[in-house]
Design a protein around this motif. Sequence first.
Motif, PDB file in Angstrom:
ATOM      1  N   ARG A   1       0.833  -1.197   0.000  1.00  0.00           N
ATOM      2  CA  ARG A   1       0.000   0.000   0.000  1.00  0.00           C
ATOM      3  C   ARG A   1       0.868   1.247   0.000  1.00  0.00           C
ATOM      4  NH1 ARG A   1      -3.133  -1.228   5.384  1.00  0.00           N
ATOM      5  NH2 ARG A   1      -3.796   0.933   5.099  1.00  0.00           N
TER       6      ARG A   1
ATOM      7  N   ASN B   1       0.561   5.847  -0.020  1.00  0.00           N
ATOM      8  CA  ASN B   1      -0.257   7.038   0.099  1.00  0.00           C
ATOM      9  C   ASN B   1      -0.611   7.584  -1.279  1.00  0.00           C
ATOM     10  OD1 ASN B   1      -0.053   6.913   2.869  1.00  0.00           O
ATOM     11  ND2 ASN B   1       1.515   8.501   3.021  1.00  0.00           N
TER      12      ASN B   1
ATOM     13  N   ASN C   1      -7.868   8.540  -4.226  1.00  0.00           N
ATOM     14  CA  ASN C   1      -7.882   7.096  -4.000  1.00  0.00           C
ATOM     15  C   ASN C   1      -8.848   6.440  -4.975  1.00  0.00           C
ATOM     16  OD1 ASN C   1      -9.966   8.473  -2.218  1.00  0.00           O
ATOM     17  ND2 ASN C   1     -10.646   6.342  -2.080  1.00  0.00           N
TER      18      ASN C   1
ATOM     19  N   MET D   1      -6.836  -5.008   3.225  1.00  0.00           N
ATOM     20  CA  MET D   1      -6.088  -4.285   4.247  1.00  0.00           C
ATOM     21  C   MET D   1      -5.284  -5.209   5.153  1.00  0.00           C
ATOM     22  SD  MET D   1      -8.533  -1.093   5.416  1.00  0.00           S
ATOM     23  CE  MET D   1      -7.179  -0.454   6.422  1.00  0.00           C
TER      24      MET D   1
ATOM     25  N   ASP E   1     -13.574   3.793  -3.124  1.00  0.00           N
ATOM     26  CA  ASP E   1     -13.308   3.495  -1.727  1.00  0.00           C
ATOM     27  C   ASP E   1     -13.456   4.787  -0.919  1.00  0.00           C
ATOM     28  OD1 ASP E   1     -12.631   2.186   0.564  1.00  0.00           O
ATOM     29  OD2 ASP E   1     -10.521   1.889   0.051  1.00  0.00           O
TER      30      ASP E   1
ATOM     31  N   SER F   1      -9.688   5.898   3.640  1.00  0.00           N
ATOM     32  CA  SER F   1      -8.967   5.853   2.357  1.00  0.00           C
ATOM     33  C   SER F   1      -9.189   7.106   1.519  1.00  0.00           C
ATOM     34  CB  SER F   1      -9.408   4.632   1.552  1.00  0.00           C
ATOM     35  OG  SER F   1      -9.122   3.436   2.232  1.00  0.00           O
ATOM     36  N   SER F   2     -10.270   7.862   1.788  1.00  0.00           N
ATOM     37  CA  SER F   2     -10.590   9.022   0.953  1.00  0.00           C
ATOM     38  C   SER F   2      -9.479  10.053   1.023  1.00  0.00           C
ATOM     39  CB  SER F   2     -11.909   9.655   1.394  1.00  0.00           C
ATOM     40  OG  SER F   2     -13.000   8.933   0.886  1.00  0.00           O
TER      41      SER F   2
ATOM     42  N   ARG G   1      -3.990   7.574   4.966  1.00  0.00           N
ATOM     43  CA  ARG G   1      -3.967   6.112   4.919  1.00  0.00           C
ATOM     44  C   ARG G   1      -3.350   5.639   3.608  1.00  0.00           C
ATOM     45  NH1 ARG G   1      -9.540   2.856   5.418  1.00  0.00           N
ATOM     46  NH2 ARG G   1      -9.357   3.567   7.586  1.00  0.00           N
TER      47      ARG G   1
ATOM     48  N   VAL H   1      -3.113   3.214   0.553  1.00  0.00           N
ATOM     49  CA  VAL H   1      -4.190   2.518  -0.160  1.00  0.00           C
ATOM     50  C   VAL H   1      -3.610   1.602  -1.233  1.00  0.00           C
ATOM     51  CG1 VAL H   1      -5.814   4.392   0.302  1.00  0.00           C
ATOM     52  CG2 VAL H   1      -4.481   4.415  -1.828  1.00  0.00           C
TER      53      VAL H   1
END
Length: 541
Positions: free
Chosen positions: A209, A211, A226, A232, A504, A508-509, A528, A530
């Motif tokens: 994952r 950013n 995202n 996850m 999503d 995650s936004s 977060r 993603v």
Amino acid sequence: MFKVSSRSRSLRPAALAAVLVAALVAPGATAQGAAVSHRAASGVPTAEVARGWGGVPKPVAGWERDRLAPGADLYQGVIAGKPGADHWTVTVRGAGGAHLLSKAAADTLAGQLRTAGFEPRAERVSWPRGADRVGLLGVRTRVGTFGGQNQADAQRKALAAAGFDAVSEWTGGDGAPGTGLAQVKVAVIDPARFDGKLGGTYGTHVAGRENVSDMAARSRALLAVNAGFFVMESRDGVPGAAAGIAAYDGELQSAATNGRVAMVLRGDGLRPEFRHLSTDLRVRAGDASAVIDGVNRVPGKIRNCGGTGGDLPTERPSHDVTCTDPDEIVRFTDELGAATPAGEGVEAVLDRSGRVVELRPRGGAVPAGGSVFAGIGEGEGWLREHAAVGQRLTVQEKITDERGRQVRLGSGDDIVSGGPRLVRDGQVAVDFAADGIDRPDEPSFAYTWGLKRNPRTAVGVDARGRLIVVTTAGRQPGYSDGLGLHEMAQFMRSLGARQAMNLDGGGSSAMAVNGKLITMPSDASGERAVGDALVLTRQAR
């Protein structure tokens, strides 16, 4: 949802006017309209007020506006409810932490609360207009109305001491009309004037994952958000890998959550197609063939379900559920960027020509230019019988939409997943049931995940062919509660969207401009990481 204030302009069309209001305050302002800097987070020297500009969507016509590039504009503003309408309360939950109960169960709970000396109230929650479900979703049981969270917490502790499961909640997150606050970013990209490309990226590898801001900086993206759902936790599969269909530069990197909506980006990606996709994948060795159950995921684990071949508990989409299947073949590509998952079964390792060079226990590297097939149960048996060293294996991939039309991918084409559908042919049409969000035996999931306000990211296309990308912060009382799915659908429609889908959301936004994050993360730890992102880039000169 929201009421017009003296500093607000009501959103249109009429279907939305009664429920959404765009307060004309700058990004970062509070519900009281506190002043902020007129410099936008994008780094554009001077923000321009959009009123009077031709072709500006009416709901954002009074918002702060940045011209990111010719044909690409960013609008930032606040959607606000009636001042003072929100408060703190305590929700008493049922078995398993359920926020919503049947009427009978809610009546029983209310009786128990009264016997214990509390004064409960019952609040009915119904499916919103435009959903593929109608009627009562469930009943929530609450105690008290408080001005501060500390007061609600004191009541919650008293309830806990009496043996009740309770949680302090801010009513701005309910999704009730006349309440809430949402900090919103709206990007409008006109393919007739913008000289660039919209594409999907998984970052450096399919596994792992990153950013959004880092992927944006690496891609030199003008704008990035995202994209699709992803795994996850390792208990649900390969962390960072897509949980639904994903393709980048014409290569399929994850199989579909069959029947769930996705966005197909062809060529420059500025004219996306919104389709409910399914995948039919097979591996062939001579005259023998077998189903490929998935791509770049742990064999036997299907995140969000919607697979094939006897998956349990369902082959239908079921959001945030990991289905299982003891008999599978999964393909791994060399874009995985990690060792294949170890476990029971066998792996056939292929070179770039598709010939088997090794049969090995599960868990190992994917050769550059090659691939790996992992088999468990009956899938292991098929590989041992048909994937002998030296045997050439071929892959057949077929992607179809809800009308049975085949979706063929060419070089440069991308697909990102999401869900649910928000707008279809200009009408609000949120497919909670078809998308796997409605669980008849678990109404609290659709309520907390879908109806309640949360951070959201959505994308759509209007009648002029312009791309609309929206993010809203959420879960931050006093700053931004976010939007419910039906509210986001109404907002997208008010912006002129003819087609739109949810991406999503939650923690995650994120939206980044010129590689810098301009949204406020809801996670306490910050932005977060993603699985993938949508990136808007200009043509190289």
